[in-house]
Motif scaffolding. Structure first.
Motif, PDB file in Angstrom:
ATOM      1  N   GLN A   1      13.174  12.428  83.542  1.00  0.00           N
ATOM      2  CA  GLN A   1      14.402  11.626  83.478  1.00  0.00           C
ATOM      3  C   GLN A   1      15.485  12.194  84.397  1.00  0.00           C
ATOM      4  O   GLN A   1      16.254  11.442  85.007  1.00  0.00           O
ATOM      5  CB  GLN A   1      14.915  11.586  82.027  1.00  0.00           C
ATOM      6  CG  GLN A   1      16.046  10.591  81.807  1.00  0.00           C
ATOM      7  CD  GLN A   1      15.651   9.169  82.159  1.00  0.00           C
ATOM      8  OE1 GLN A   1      14.560   8.698  81.802  1.00  0.00           O
ATOM      9  NE2 GLN A   1      16.517   8.467  82.883  1.00  0.00           N
ATOM     10  N   LYS A   2      15.536  13.501  84.513  1.00  0.00           N
ATOM     11  CA  LYS A   2      16.539  14.132  85.375  1.00  0.00           C
ATOM     12  C   LYS A   2      16.336  13.717  86.833  1.00  0.00           C
ATOM     13  O   LYS A   2      17.299  13.404  87.546  1.00  0.00           O
ATOM     14  CB  LYS A   2      16.463  15.657  85.258  1.00  0.00           C
ATOM     15  CG  LYS A   2      17.532  16.391  86.052  1.00  0.00           C
ATOM     16  CD  LYS A   2      17.467  17.892  85.804  1.00  0.00           C
ATOM     17  CE  LYS A   2      18.566  18.616  86.585  1.00  0.00           C
ATOM     18  NZ  LYS A   2      18.526  20.085  86.358  1.00  0.00           N
ATOM     19  N   ASN A   3      15.094  13.709  87.287  1.00  0.00           N
ATOM     20  CA  ASN A   3      14.794  13.313  88.657  1.00  0.00           C
ATOM     21  C   ASN A   3      15.029  11.815  88.880  1.00  0.00           C
ATOM     22  O   ASN A   3      15.501  11.408  89.946  1.00  0.00           O
ATOM     23  CB  ASN A   3      13.359  13.681  89.027  1.00  0.00           C
ATOM     24  CG  ASN A   3      13.191  15.175  89.253  1.00  0.00           C
ATOM     25  OD1 ASN A   3      14.174  15.879  89.482  1.00  0.00           O
ATOM     26  ND2 ASN A   3      11.960  15.661  89.179  1.00  0.00           N
ATOM     27  N   LYS A   4      14.714  11.020  87.853  1.00  0.00           N
ATOM     28  CA  LYS A   4      14.990   9.583  87.953  1.00  0.00           C
ATOM     29  C   LYS A   4      16.493   9.343  88.124  1.00  0.00           C
ATOM     30  O   LYS A   4      16.930   8.550  88.970  1.00  0.00           O
ATOM     31  CB  LYS A   4      14.483   8.847  86.711  1.00  0.00           C
ATOM     32  CG  LYS A   4      12.971   8.708  86.620  1.00  0.00           C
ATOM     33  CD  LYS A   4      12.600   7.954  85.346  1.00  0.00           C
ATOM     34  CE  LYS A   4      11.081   7.806  85.229  1.00  0.00           C
ATOM     35  NZ  LYS A   4      10.713   7.090  83.991  1.00  0.00           N
ATOM     36  N   ASP A   5      17.287  10.010  87.276  1.00  0.00           N
ATOM     37  CA  ASP A   5      18.741   9.851  87.343  1.00  0.00           C
ATOM     38  C   ASP A   5      19.275  10.316  88.693  1.00  0.00           C
ATOM     39  O   ASP A   5      20.201   9.713  89.256  1.00  0.00           O
ATOM     40  CB  ASP A   5      19.408  10.646  86.217  1.00  0.00           C
ATOM     41  CG  ASP A   5      19.100  10.067  84.844  1.00  0.00           C
ATOM     42  OD1 ASP A   5      18.683   8.897  84.783  1.00  0.00           O
ATOM     43  OD2 ASP A   5      19.268  10.802  83.848  1.00  0.00           O
TER      44      ASP A   5
ATOM     45  N   ALA B   1      24.905   5.608  97.881  1.00  0.00           N
ATOM     46  CA  ALA B   1      24.715   5.086  99.242  1.00  0.00           C
ATOM     47  C   ALA B   1      25.137   3.616  99.317  1.00  0.00           C
ATOM     48  O   ALA B   1      25.735   3.166 100.299  1.00  0.00           O
ATOM     49  CB  ALA B   1      23.266   5.240  99.677  1.00  0.00           C
ATOM     50  N   GLY B   2      24.824   2.846  98.255  1.00  0.00           N
ATOM     51  CA  GLY B   2      25.157   1.423  98.250  1.00  0.00           C
ATOM     52  C   GLY B   2      26.608   1.133  97.933  1.00  0.00           C
ATOM     53  O   GLY B   2      27.130   0.085  98.296  1.00  0.00           O
ATOM     54  N   ASN B   3      27.266   2.073  97.225  1.00  0.00           N
ATOM     55  CA  ASN B   3      28.692   1.943  96.899  1.00  0.00           C
ATOM     56  C   ASN B   3      28.998   0.628  96.168  1.00  0.00           C
ATOM     57  O   ASN B   3      30.050   0.013  96.372  1.00  0.00           O
ATOM     58  CB  ASN B   3      29.529   2.045  98.177  1.00  0.00           C
ATOM     59  CG  ASN B   3      30.995   2.365  97.880  1.00  0.00           C
ATOM     60  OD1 ASN B   3      31.315   2.936  96.833  1.00  0.00           O
ATOM     61  ND2 ASN B   3      31.879   1.979  98.779  1.00  0.00           N
ATOM     62  N   GLY B   4      28.055   0.177  95.338  1.00  0.00           N
ATOM     63  CA  GLY B   4      28.288  -1.012  94.528  1.00  0.00           C
ATOM     64  C   GLY B   4      28.120  -2.338  95.244  1.00  0.00           C
ATOM     65  O   GLY B   4      28.270  -3.408  94.637  1.00  0.00           O
ATOM     66  N   ARG B   5      27.807  -2.309  96.518  1.00  0.00           N
ATOM     67  CA  ARG B   5      27.642  -3.559  97.284  1.00  0.00           C
ATOM     68  C   ARG B   5      26.230  -4.112  97.094  1.00  0.00           C
ATOM     69  O   ARG B   5      25.273  -3.365  96.879  1.00  0.00           O
ATOM     70  CB  ARG B   5      27.897  -3.291  98.764  1.00  0.00           C
ATOM     71  CG  ARG B   5      29.323  -2.858  99.078  1.00  0.00           C
ATOM     72  CD  ARG B   5      29.440  -2.354 100.496  1.00  0.00           C
ATOM     73  NE  ARG B   5      29.086  -3.391 101.463  1.00  0.00           N
ATOM     74  CZ  ARG B   5      28.927  -3.149 102.769  1.00  0.00           C
ATOM     75  NH1 ARG B   5      29.070  -1.921 103.249  1.00  0.00           N
ATOM     76  NH2 ARG B   5      28.605  -4.143 103.585  1.00  0.00           N
ATOM     77  N   PRO B   6      26.061  -5.420  97.205  1.00  0.00           N
ATOM     78  CA  PRO B   6      24.710  -6.015  97.082  1.00  0.00           C
ATOM     79  C   PRO B   6      23.789  -5.484  98.178  1.00  0.00           C
ATOM     80  O   PRO B   6      24.206  -5.337  99.335  1.00  0.00           O
ATOM     81  CB  PRO B   6      24.965  -7.512  97.254  1.00  0.00           C
ATOM     82  CG  PRO B   6      26.410  -7.704  96.915  1.00  0.00           C
ATOM     83  CD  PRO B   6      27.106  -6.455  97.341  1.00  0.00           C
TER      84      PRO B   6
ATOM     85  N   THR C   1      18.422   7.621  91.300  1.00  0.00           N
ATOM     86  CA  THR C   1      19.215   6.412  91.036  1.00  0.00           C
ATOM     87  C   THR C   1      20.655   6.608  91.484  1.00  0.00           C
ATOM     88  O   THR C   1      21.257   5.732  92.120  1.00  0.00           O
ATOM     89  CB  THR C   1      19.170   6.059  89.539  1.00  0.00           C
ATOM     90  OG1 THR C   1      17.809   5.844  89.142  1.00  0.00           O
ATOM     91  CG2 THR C   1      19.974   4.808  89.252  1.00  0.00           C
ATOM     92  N   GLU C   2      21.209   7.777  91.160  1.00  0.00           N
ATOM     93  CA  GLU C   2      22.586   8.081  91.560  1.00  0.00           C
ATOM     94  C   GLU C   2      22.700   8.154  93.088  1.00  0.00           C
ATOM     95  O   GLU C   2      23.701   7.719  93.663  1.00  0.00           O
ATOM     96  CB  GLU C   2      23.017   9.419  90.928  1.00  0.00           C
ATOM     97  CG  GLU C   2      24.463   9.809  91.202  1.00  0.00           C
ATOM     98  CD  GLU C   2      25.455   8.818  90.625  1.00  0.00           C
ATOM     99  OE1 GLU C   2      26.568   8.702  91.202  1.00  0.00           O
ATOM    100  OE2 GLU C   2      25.128   8.149  89.616  1.00  0.00           O
ATOM    101  N   ARG C   3      21.683   8.674  93.720  1.00  0.00           N
ATOM    102  CA  ARG C   3      21.659   8.780  95.183  1.00  0.00           C
ATOM    103  C   ARG C   3      21.725   7.379  95.812  1.00  0.00           C
ATOM    104  O   ARG C   3      22.469   7.149  96.770  1.00  0.00           O
ATOM    105  CB  ARG C   3      20.379   9.499  95.601  1.00  0.00           C
ATOM    106  CG  ARG C   3      20.330  10.047  97.002  1.00  0.00           C
ATOM    107  CD  ARG C   3      20.979  11.414  97.087  1.00  0.00           C
ATOM    108  NE  ARG C   3      20.655  12.019  98.372  1.00  0.00           N
ATOM    109  CZ  ARG C   3      19.930  13.119  98.518  1.00  0.00           C
ATOM    110  NH1 ARG C   3      19.465  13.740  97.455  1.00  0.00           N
ATOM    111  NH2 ARG C   3      19.704  13.616  99.718  1.00  0.00           N
ATOM    112  N   LEU C   4      20.947   6.457  95.259  1.00  0.00           N
ATOM    113  CA  LEU C   4      20.927   5.097  95.784  1.00  0.00           C
ATOM    114  C   LEU C   4      22.262   4.384  95.533  1.00  0.00           C
ATOM    115  O   LEU C   4      22.795   3.712  96.426  1.00  0.00           O
ATOM    116  CB  LEU C   4      19.784   4.305  95.143  1.00  0.00           C
ATOM    117  CG  LEU C   4      19.642   2.847  95.592  1.00  0.00           C
ATOM    118  CD1 LEU C   4      19.375   2.775  97.097  1.00  0.00           C
ATOM    119  CD2 LEU C   4      18.543   2.144  94.811  1.00  0.00           C
TER     120      LEU C   4
END
Length: 405
Positions: A111-115, A124-129, A118-121
């Motif tokens: 779960q730590k690696n998944k989080d 990078a996306g900054n909430g944009r579609p 996910t946080e990395r993505l």
């Protein structure tokens, strides 16, 4: 152009050439980094194309070729996600938790690696579609899995590219540090050379003065024996003694003088009295001495030389007409002397330059007087001399700080 101006021009040219070389170096390095980044983008386009073809493959497709292309990426970090930021696959990330090398899918991660991924993505996306990012950000690529169904590939620069991006600045930093070390080493060597040269010239001057001084003393005694009036022989005696003092001063340059306890006001008064009879009558020389005569450890001949230099410098600055005020005092365990004139003043940018060898505003002169003064005060007496205040057209105040005895 004077010596100081030539030196300053030479330094500016050196700095300009150095700055140009650094700019060229950074431009070339950045060009190489951009080229490598473009190559990585092209590799990811090929990787994305292979992923898309594999998803749409039929029984006639060359699966081995497509899988070979996908498996060849072992350096560029990649995340594959759907439009809702759900990660479907990953590759080449350094994860915070150590994982079994056999783990290949996102679902098998801790779960730590998944989080972490996910946080990395999301960062990078900054909430944009992701659809919008794929159209504007080169690090996002849209892949059509089947008709009107898309996945998104996000990739980061490889470790090699990141290191190359930082390398020019690290190298630049090292170059700057080395340049400073070399610069200060050269300055130190140059100053040491100048010190040896000045010391040698000073001692040779003192030696050369010794013979005519002895001769003048003998001739004066001869004139006395011939019955020459005291109004002549006494004046010759004064000048001979003065020459002896000057020779003694020169002999002390380059060697550590013996400091003795002297009273500041007495020393200042002696120097001023000597200068009074040798400057223009249009110059008013005033003393504003502290009521308490403070004791200081000084070399009397050298300190008198300092005062005479400052007074003479003030007379020159005033063009032989004006007022000079010499003030003494004590504060915070230090005694101080201020020499203020009503001369032409010094531009603020030259407050420090006036003590540099070769700096002079006069048509004649080597620009060494204040340089020697600074050396005598700071190197031999552990004090400090600086321009306390100056205003163009109104005058200048030099201040000397000395440790009290």
């Amino acid at each position: 152009m004077g010596i100081y101006e030539r030196q300053r021009t030479g330094k500016l040219i050196f700095l300009a050439i150095s700055a140009l070389a650094i700019i060229m170096f950074l431009l070339v390095s950045n060009s190489l980094v951009k080229e490598l980044a473009q190559q990585e983008r092209e590799r990811m386009d090929i990787w994305a194309s292979a992923t898309e073809r594999l998803a749409k493959a039929n029984v006639d497709s060359d699966f081995e070729f497509l899988l070979a292309i996908i498996s060849q990426n072992n350096s560029i970090p990649v995340l594959v996600a759907d439009s809702a930021y759900n990660i479907l696959d990953f590759r080449n990330f350094r994860l915070p938790d150590k994982q079994d090398p056999e783990i290949q899918t996102f679902e098998e991660l801790s779960q730590k690696n998944k989080d972490y991924l996910t946080e990395r993505l999301k960062k990078a996306g900054n909430g944009r579609p992701l659809k919008e990012l794929a159209e504007s950000d080169p690090h996002f690529i849209r892949v059509e899995i089947y008709v009107n169904a898309f996945q998104y590939i996000y990739y980061e620069d490889s470790i090699l590219l990141k290191r190359l991006s930082m390398y020019p600045y690290i190298q630049l930093g090292v170059m700057v540090v080395l340049a400073f070390i070399i610069y200060f080493a050269v300055i130190y060597t140059k100053n040491a050379e100048q010190n040896r040269l000045w010391a040698g010239l000073s001692k040779e001057t003192a030696h050369q003065l010794g013979t005519p001084i002895s001769s003048l003393m003998a001739w004066n005694e001869y004139l006395k024996a011939l019955g020459t009036g005291p109004e002549v022989t006494d004046e010759i005696d004064k000048d001979v003694k003065r020459l002896s003092v000057i020779a003694d001063r020169f002999s002390k340059i380059g060697s550590r003088p013996e400091l003795q306890l002297e009273y500041l006001n007495e020393t200042v008064e002696r120097a001023v009295q000597y200068m009074k009879s040798r400057i223009s009558s249009k110059v008013s020389l005033k003393l504003d001495l502290s009521p308490d005569d403070h004791g200081v450890l000084i070399s009397d001949p050298l300190f008198e030389w300092v005062m005479e230099n400052l007074v003479k410098n003030a007379v020159d600055a005033m063009g032989g007409e004006g007022s000079i005020t010499i003030t003494t005092g004590m504060e915070k365990g230090k005694v101080w002397i201020e020499v203020a004139d009503t001369g032409k003043g010094i531009a603020r940018k030259n407050f420090k330059n006036v003590f540099s060898p070769g700096f002079t505003t006069k048509k004649r002169g080597w620009g060494l007087g204040l340089t020697l003064v600074k050396r005598i005060i700071e190197d031999y007496h552990g004090g400090k001399i600086y321009v306390k205040d100056s205003e163009i057209g109104k005058g200048t105040t030099f201040r000397i700080d000395l440790p009290s005895a």
